[in-house]
Design a protein around this motif. Structure first.
Motif, PDB file in Angstrom:
ATOM      1  N   ARG A   1       0.836  -1.194   0.000  1.00 30.33           N
ATOM      2  CA  ARG A   1       0.000   0.000   0.000  1.00 30.33           C
ATOM      3  C   ARG A   1       0.876   1.251   0.000  1.00 30.33           C
ATOM      4  O   ARG A   1       0.728   2.122   0.841  1.00 30.33           O
ATOM      5  CB  ARG A   1      -0.926   0.000   1.214  1.00 30.33           C
ATOM      6  CG  ARG A   1      -1.887  -1.148   1.305  1.00 30.33           C
ATOM      7  CD  ARG A   1      -3.156  -0.930   0.570  1.00 30.33           C
ATOM      8  NE  ARG A   1      -3.743   0.366   0.899  1.00 30.33           N
ATOM      9  CZ  ARG A   1      -4.888   0.758   0.420  1.00 30.33           C
ATOM     10  NH1 ARG A   1      -5.562  -0.018  -0.365  1.00 30.33           N
ATOM     11  NH2 ARG A   1      -5.363   1.930   0.734  1.00 30.33           N
ATOM     12  N   GLY A   2       1.796   1.333  -0.935  1.00 34.14           N
ATOM     13  CA  GLY A   2       2.672   2.491  -1.025  1.00 34.14           C
ATOM     14  C   GLY A   2       1.969   3.679  -1.645  1.00 34.14           C
ATOM     15  O   GLY A   2       0.899   3.574  -2.216  1.00 34.14           O
ATOM     16  N   GLY A   3       2.574   4.822  -1.535  1.00 39.88           N
ATOM     17  CA  GLY A   3       2.024   6.026  -2.143  1.00 39.88           C
ATOM     18  C   GLY A   3       0.975   6.692  -1.285  1.00 39.88           C
ATOM     19  O   GLY A   3       0.699   6.302  -0.157  1.00 39.88           O
ATOM     20  N   ARG A   4       0.379   7.712  -1.849  1.00 41.86           N
ATOM     21  CA  ARG A   4      -0.621   8.472  -1.097  1.00 41.86           C
ATOM     22  C   ARG A   4      -1.959   7.748  -1.091  1.00 41.86           C
ATOM     23  O   ARG A   4      -2.237   6.949  -1.978  1.00 41.86           O
ATOM     24  CB  ARG A   4      -0.750   9.875  -1.657  1.00 41.86           C
ATOM     25  CG  ARG A   4      -1.297   9.946  -3.045  1.00 41.86           C
ATOM     26  CD  ARG A   4      -1.419  11.368  -3.486  1.00 41.86           C
ATOM     27  NE  ARG A   4      -0.179  11.768  -4.112  1.00 41.86           N
ATOM     28  CZ  ARG A   4      -0.013  12.861  -4.814  1.00 41.86           C
ATOM     29  NH1 ARG A   4      -0.995  13.684  -4.978  1.00 41.86           N
ATOM     30  NH2 ARG A   4       1.133  13.150  -5.351  1.00 41.86           N
TER      31      ARG A   4
ATOM     32  N   ALA B   1      -5.805   6.833  -1.681  1.00 44.03           N
ATOM     33  CA  ALA B   1      -6.689   7.069  -2.828  1.00 44.03           C
ATOM     34  C   ALA B   1      -7.780   8.069  -2.466  1.00 44.03           C
ATOM     35  O   ALA B   1      -8.287   8.070  -1.349  1.00 44.03           O
ATOM     36  CB  ALA B   1      -7.321   5.758  -3.263  1.00 44.03           C
TER      37      ALA B   1
ATOM     38  N   THR C   1      -3.869   6.579 -12.716  1.00 42.25           N
ATOM     39  CA  THR C   1      -2.514   6.428 -13.214  1.00 42.25           C
ATOM     40  C   THR C   1      -1.780   5.446 -12.321  1.00 42.25           C
ATOM     41  O   THR C   1      -1.786   5.600 -11.097  1.00 42.25           O
ATOM     42  CB  THR C   1      -1.765   7.782 -13.201  1.00 42.25           C
ATOM     43  OG1 THR C   1      -2.520   8.717 -13.984  1.00 42.25           O
ATOM     44  CG2 THR C   1      -0.377   7.651 -13.768  1.00 42.25           C
ATOM     45  N   ILE C   2      -1.198   4.432 -12.933  1.00 41.17           N
ATOM     46  CA  ILE C   2      -0.430   3.460 -12.155  1.00 41.17           C
ATOM     47  C   ILE C   2       0.949   3.304 -12.779  1.00 41.17           C
ATOM     48  O   ILE C   2       1.133   3.472 -13.977  1.00 41.17           O
ATOM     49  CB  ILE C   2      -1.135   2.082 -12.068  1.00 41.17           C
ATOM     50  CG1 ILE C   2      -1.351   1.485 -13.458  1.00 41.17           C
ATOM     51  CG2 ILE C   2      -2.441   2.196 -11.334  1.00 41.17           C
ATOM     52  CD1 ILE C   2      -1.865   0.063 -13.444  1.00 41.17           C
ATOM     53  N   ARG C   3       1.907   2.996 -11.938  1.00 40.67           N
ATOM     54  CA  ARG C   3       3.269   2.768 -12.397  1.00 40.67           C
ATOM     55  C   ARG C   3       3.521   1.264 -12.323  1.00 40.67           C
ATOM     56  O   ARG C   3       3.385   0.652 -11.262  1.00 40.67           O
ATOM     57  CB  ARG C   3       4.245   3.521 -11.496  1.00 40.67           C
ATOM     58  CG  ARG C   3       5.676   3.438 -11.932  1.00 40.67           C
ATOM     59  CD  ARG C   3       6.521   4.322 -11.012  1.00 40.67           C
ATOM     60  NE  ARG C   3       7.917   4.103 -11.225  1.00 40.67           N
ATOM     61  CZ  ARG C   3       8.684   4.856 -12.004  1.00 40.67           C
ATOM     62  NH1 ARG C   3       8.155   5.894 -12.626  1.00 40.67           N
ATOM     63  NH2 ARG C   3       9.956   4.590 -12.146  1.00 40.67           N
TER      64      ARG C   3
END
Length: 61
Positions: free
Chosen positions: A5-8, A10, A21-23
């Motif tokens: 659950r990385g990132g900011r 949702a 947008t996904i990396r």
């Protein structure tokens, strides 16, 4: 490939349409392109079909 659950956090969409947008690794995107092309679908339509198949909405969207 690590999954977490990385990132900011949702944010909920509040309009009729939203952009996601996904990396992903290059090999994964290339695989998506190949598989979605095989079904004559866009990547977006292919991913939507997979999600709706696995987790259908409980109300009409």
């Amino acid at each position: 490939m690590a999954i977490g659950r990385g990132g900011r956090p949702a944010k909920r969409a509040d309009g009729d349409w939203a952009t996601v947008t996904i990396r992903v690794p290059a090999w994964f995107k290339n695989h998506l392109v190949e598989v979605s092309d095989g079904y004559d679908m866009s990547i977006t339509d292919y991913l939507k079909a997979l999600v709706l198949r696995d987790a259908p909405p409980t109300d009409a969207a």
